[in-house]
Design a protein around this motif. Structure first.
Motif, PDB file in Angstrom:
ATOM      1  N   GLU A   1       8.186  -4.506  11.006  1.00 47.70           N
ATOM      2  CA  GLU A   1       8.953  -4.279   9.782  1.00 47.70           C
ATOM      3  C   GLU A   1      10.414  -3.979  10.139  1.00 47.70           C
ATOM      4  OE1 GLU A   1      10.491  -3.997   6.383  1.00 47.70           O
ATOM      5  OE2 GLU A   1       8.349  -4.485   6.443  1.00 47.70           O
ATOM      6  N   LYS A   2      11.344  -4.620   9.435  1.00 45.89           N
ATOM      7  CA  LYS A   2      12.762  -4.480   9.747  1.00 45.89           C
ATOM      8  C   LYS A   2      13.377  -3.228   9.142  1.00 45.89           C
ATOM      9  CE  LYS A   2      13.352  -9.494  10.075  1.00 45.89           C
ATOM     10  NZ  LYS A   2      14.039 -10.687   9.518  1.00 45.89           N
ATOM     11  N   GLU A   3      12.827  -2.777   8.014  1.00 45.91           N
ATOM     12  CA  GLU A   3      13.385  -1.600   7.363  1.00 45.91           C
ATOM     13  C   GLU A   3      13.009  -0.327   8.126  1.00 45.91           C
ATOM     14  OE1 GLU A   3      15.420  -1.470   5.029  1.00 45.91           O
ATOM     15  OE2 GLU A   3      15.319  -3.363   3.921  1.00 45.91           O
ATOM     16  N   LEU A   4      13.869   0.672   8.015  1.00 43.43           N
ATOM     17  CA  LEU A   4      13.609   1.963   8.635  1.00 43.43           C
ATOM     18  C   LEU A   4      12.637   2.745   7.758  1.00 43.43           C
ATOM     19  CD1 LEU A   4      14.321   3.987  10.900  1.00 43.43           C
ATOM     20  CD2 LEU A   4      16.132   4.847   9.401  1.00 43.43           C
ATOM     21  N   THR A   5      11.524   3.183   8.334  1.00 46.00           N
ATOM     22  CA  THR A   5      10.522   3.938   7.583  1.00 46.00           C
ATOM     23  C   THR A   5      10.251   5.276   8.264  1.00 46.00           C
ATOM     24  OG1 THR A   5       8.720   2.820   8.775  1.00 46.00           O
ATOM     25  CG2 THR A   5       9.401   1.873   6.669  1.00 46.00           C
ATOM     26  N   ASP A   6       9.510   6.155   7.575  1.00 45.77           N
ATOM     27  CA  ASP A   6       9.234   7.488   8.126  1.00 45.77           C
ATOM     28  C   ASP A   6       8.298   7.442   9.321  1.00 45.77           C
ATOM     29  OD1 ASP A   6      10.741   8.903   6.121  1.00 45.77           O
ATOM     30  OD2 ASP A   6       9.126   8.445   4.718  1.00 45.77           O
ATOM     31  N   LYS A   7       7.255   6.595   9.228  1.00 47.79           N
ATOM     32  CA  LYS A   7       6.241   6.523  10.277  1.00 47.79           C
ATOM     33  C   LYS A   7       6.051   5.069  10.689  1.00 47.79           C
ATOM     34  CE  LYS A   7       5.367  10.923   9.594  1.00 47.79           C
ATOM     35  NZ  LYS A   7       5.733  11.975  10.585  1.00 47.79           N
ATOM     36  N   THR A   8       6.280   4.785  11.968  1.00 48.72           N
ATOM     37  CA  THR A   8       6.124   3.429  12.479  1.00 48.72           C
ATOM     38  C   THR A   8       5.088   3.411  13.591  1.00 48.72           C
ATOM     39  OG1 THR A   8       8.458   2.952  12.002  1.00 48.72           O
ATOM     40  CG2 THR A   8       7.312   1.445  13.478  1.00 48.72           C
ATOM     41  N   VAL A   9       4.092   2.532  13.457  1.00 45.42           N
ATOM     42  CA  VAL A   9       3.039   2.400  14.465  1.00 45.42           C
ATOM     43  C   VAL A   9       2.920   0.936  14.862  1.00 45.42           C
ATOM     44  CG1 VAL A   9       1.709   4.402  13.677  1.00 45.42           C
ATOM     45  CG2 VAL A   9       1.301   2.173  12.636  1.00 45.42           C
ATOM     46  N   GLY A  10       2.169   0.681  15.923  1.00 44.82           N
ATOM     47  CA  GLY A  10       1.997  -0.695  16.370  1.00 44.82           C
ATOM     48  C   GLY A  10       1.356  -1.561  15.303  1.00 44.82           C
ATOM     49  N   CYS A  11       0.371  -0.999  14.617  1.00 46.31           N
ATOM     50  CA  CYS A  11      -0.306  -1.700  13.519  1.00 46.31           C
ATOM     51  C   CYS A  11      -0.770  -0.665  12.513  1.00 46.31           C
ATOM     52  CB  CYS A  11      -1.506  -2.500  14.050  1.00 46.31           C
ATOM     53  SG  CYS A  11      -2.457  -3.343  12.757  1.00 46.31           S
ATOM     54  N   LEU A  12      -0.603  -0.947  11.228  1.00 48.87           N
ATOM     55  CA  LEU A  12      -1.025  -0.007  10.192  1.00 48.87           C
ATOM     56  C   LEU A  12      -2.528   0.226  10.208  1.00 48.87           C
ATOM     57  CD1 LEU A  12       1.191  -1.094   7.153  1.00 48.87           C
ATOM     58  CD2 LEU A  12       1.408   0.981   8.525  1.00 48.87           C
ATOM     59  N   ALA A  13      -3.272  -0.713  10.763  1.00 47.60           N
ATOM     60  CA  ALA A  13      -4.731  -0.557  10.854  1.00 47.60           C
ATOM     61  C   ALA A  13      -5.119   0.611  11.743  1.00 47.60           C
ATOM     62  CB  ALA A  13      -5.368  -1.842  11.377  1.00 47.60           C
ATOM     63  N   ALA A  14      -4.187   1.084  12.573  1.00 45.46           N
ATOM     64  CA  ALA A  14      -4.472   2.186  13.494  1.00 45.46           C
ATOM     65  C   ALA A  14      -4.448   3.544  12.799  1.00 45.46           C
ATOM     66  CB  ALA A  14      -3.470   2.176  14.643  1.00 45.46           C
ATOM     67  N   ILE A  15      -3.975   3.605  11.559  1.00 44.51           N
ATOM     68  CA  ILE A  15      -3.923   4.875  10.836  1.00 44.51           C
ATOM     69  C   ILE A  15      -5.248   5.082  10.114  1.00 44.51           C
ATOM     70  CG2 ILE A  15      -2.668   6.283   9.174  1.00 44.51           C
ATOM     71  CD1 ILE A  15      -0.283   4.433   9.530  1.00 44.51           C
ATOM     72  N   PRO A  16      -6.024   6.104  10.450  1.00 43.77           N
ATOM     73  CA  PRO A  16      -7.308   6.333   9.769  1.00 43.77           C
ATOM     74  C   PRO A  16      -7.104   6.536   8.273  1.00 43.77           C
ATOM     75  CG  PRO A  16      -7.142   7.680  11.758  1.00 43.77           C
ATOM     76  CD  PRO A  16      -5.785   7.096  11.523  1.00 43.77           C
ATOM     77  N   TRP A  17      -8.013   6.005   7.464  1.00 48.68           N
ATOM     78  CA  TRP A  17      -7.868   6.135   6.016  1.00 48.68           C
ATOM     79  C   TRP A  17      -7.909   7.600   5.589  1.00 48.68           C
ATOM     80  CZ3 TRP A  17     -11.233   8.670   2.914  1.00 48.68           C
ATOM     81  CH2 TRP A  17     -12.559   8.845   3.349  1.00 48.68           C
ATOM     82  N   GLU A  18      -8.591   8.460   6.360  1.00 49.53           N
ATOM     83  CA  GLU A  18      -8.661   9.869   6.016  1.00 49.53           C
ATOM     84  C   GLU A  18      -7.274  10.522   6.066  1.00 49.53           C
ATOM     85  OE1 GLU A  18     -12.573   8.993   8.289  1.00 49.53           O
ATOM     86  OE2 GLU A  18     -10.483   8.349   8.315  1.00 49.53           O
ATOM     87  N   LEU A  19      -6.453  10.111   7.032  1.00 52.08           N
ATOM     88  CA  LEU A  19      -5.102  10.658   7.117  1.00 52.08           C
ATOM     89  C   LEU A  19      -4.247  10.153   5.960  1.00 52.08           C
ATOM     90  CD1 LEU A  19      -3.035  12.345   8.625  1.00 52.08           C
ATOM     91  CD2 LEU A  19      -2.521  10.360  10.063  1.00 52.08           C
ATOM     92  N   LEU A  20      -4.397   8.873   5.622  1.00 50.74           N
ATOM     93  CA  LEU A  20      -3.674   8.335   4.468  1.00 50.74           C
ATOM     94  C   LEU A  20      -4.097   9.055   3.192  1.00 50.74           C
ATOM     95  CD1 LEU A  20      -3.777   4.491   5.201  1.00 50.74           C
ATOM     96  CD2 LEU A  20      -1.826   6.033   5.464  1.00 50.74           C
ATOM     97  N   ALA A  21      -5.393   9.375   3.084  1.00 45.81           N
ATOM     98  CA  ALA A  21      -5.884  10.094   1.899  1.00 45.81           C
ATOM     99  C   ALA A  21      -5.282  11.489   1.827  1.00 45.81           C
ATOM    100  CB  ALA A  21      -7.408  10.167   1.934  1.00 45.81           C
ATOM    101  N   PHE A  22      -5.168  12.158   2.965  1.00 46.18           N
ATOM    102  CA  PHE A  22      -4.546  13.486   2.984  1.00 46.18           C
ATOM    103  C   PHE A  22      -3.113  13.410   2.465  1.00 46.18           C
ATOM    104  CE2 PHE A  22      -1.554  16.225   5.236  1.00 46.18           C
ATOM    105  CZ  PHE A  22      -1.995  17.478   4.819  1.00 46.18           C
ATOM    106  N   PHE A  23      -2.355  12.437   2.963  1.00 48.53           N
ATOM    107  CA  PHE A  23      -0.977  12.280   2.509  1.00 48.53           C
ATOM    108  C   PHE A  23      -0.933  11.961   1.011  1.00 48.53           C
ATOM    109  CE2 PHE A  23       0.115  11.152   7.074  1.00 48.53           C
ATOM    110  CZ  PHE A  23       0.848  12.300   7.289  1.00 48.53           C
ATOM    111  N   ALA A  24      -1.844  11.089   0.551  1.00 45.55           N
ATOM    112  CA  ALA A  24      -1.838  10.667  -0.850  1.00 45.55           C
ATOM    113  C   ALA A  24      -2.191  11.811  -1.797  1.00 45.55           C
ATOM    114  CB  ALA A  24      -2.809   9.508  -1.052  1.00 45.55           C
TER     115      ALA A  24
END
Length: 334
Positions: free
Chosen positions: A68-91
């Motif tokens: 991704e070219k835009e600057l974001t808060d969290k950058t990882v090699g692939c978004l698939a590496a972020i567990p859905w449980e962590l995304l749920a906590f943030f949400a």
């Protein structure tokens, strides 16, 4: 599963039990963490810091891959590496923005499938309304090609998100008083830490709702995948003993029945309990709506007790002996 092992970009794992794991190849990408159904892998310290350090839960958080070219808060090699449980906590604490623009051209189709599975699990957990309100997926580069008729059901774009998203977002009703990401108890040794964190967030939110409404308001529910017990179950406890996360407990009641409890945040939906049940007492996993993620009573079942040791036996069994005592009886042992 062989399909899961193929997800590793460096072939660290092997189905051959005699072949040693090639940890020297591991890049710490984190894909194994998300794809493992039993949550046997804990995130590396580096990746955990990358996802959680300097996180302000008072404002929207954006996630992207390195393409991704835009600057974001969290950058990882692939978004698939972020567990859905962590995304749920943030949400549940703020709004999250997922930049999916590069996914359409990604050559790693298995990674994309893993990401879609994670987003589906996130949607099921939050429910459709909360998912739409608090999870924003950016799937296009600009909005010049959209018609006015699509205005209400549009996908967010980079331009819209960075120009006025904070002003247009709805007030997050599930935001907790936490301003920074809480300190994790076991940073590098526990593959269930994000689930534990999620359970704590749900518990605090429920306490807030009960306190503010004096118990009058109905608690929100969350979609979790749990084992589905059938009438064939009599509480033999095999599932309890073999559950990798110790999510299942079975208690004996005075009237001869048994009560099966489950702790939703511990149950990863791996399905092992159904695979090991020799009596057809579990018919797979199914989605259940629960108001909290701590221990709850799942089902009450008919049962009988072994006349020698007290372990569960099928009602009406003659003689009323568990398999172990029945074998001892054949050998003339007590």
């Amino acid at each position: 599963r062989s399909s899961d092992l193929e997800l590793c970009p460096h072939q660290v794992f092997s189905l051959n039990s005699k072949e040693a794991l090639k940890w020297d190849r591991c890049s710490g990408c984190g894909l194994c963490i998300s794809v493992c159904p039993s949550r046997c892998f804990a995130p590396s310290g580096r990746m955990q810091r990358q996802l959680t350090d300097d996180t302000d839960l008072r404002k929207p958080i954006s996630f992207s891959c390195t393409k991704e070219k835009e600057l974001t808060d969290k950058t990882v090699g692939c978004l698939a590496a972020i567990p859905w449980e962590l995304l749920a906590f943030f949400a549940l604490n703020t709004d999250i923005i997922l930049y999916l623009c590069p996914c359409a051209e990604c050559e790693h189709k298995k990674w994309l499938a893993c990401l879609n599975d994670s987003l589906q699990a996130l949607r099921e957990f939050l429910g459709e309304e909360r998912y739409i309100s608090h999870v924003h997926c950016v799937t296009q580069d600009n909005s010049s090609s959209r018609s006015e008729d699509d205005e209400e059901e549009k996908a967010f774009t980079r331009r819209e998100l960075f120009s006025g998203m904070k002003k247009s977002m709805k007030k997050n009703l599930y935001r907790t008083a936490v301003k920074k990401f809480p300190k994790l108890e076991t940073p590098e040794t526990d593959g269930m830490q994000y689930r534990r964190l999620l359970a704590g967030t749900v518990a605090k939110e429920n306490e807030r709702i009960v306190s503010e409404s004096n118990g009058a308001s109905k608690l929100p529910t969350y979609g979790v995948t749990l084992p589905k017990y059938t009438s064939e179950c009599f509480g033999c406890s095999i599932c309890e003993k073999l559950c990798p996360q110790e999510a299942i407990t079975i208690s004996r009641e005075e009237n001869g029945t048994r009560l099966i409890f489950i702790t939703p945040w511990k149950c990863s939906g791996c399905g092992l309990c159904g695979c090991v049940c020799p009596h057809g007492g579990i018919s797979g996993m199914h989605l259940v709506q629960v108001p909290y993620l701590t221990k709850l009573a799942l089902v009450r079942i008919k049962s009988a007790s072994c006349e020698r040791c007290g372990n569960a036996v099928k009602p009406g069994s003659i003689p009323a002996l568990c398999p172990s005592c029945a074998e001892k009886s054949k050998r003339g042992l007590r």
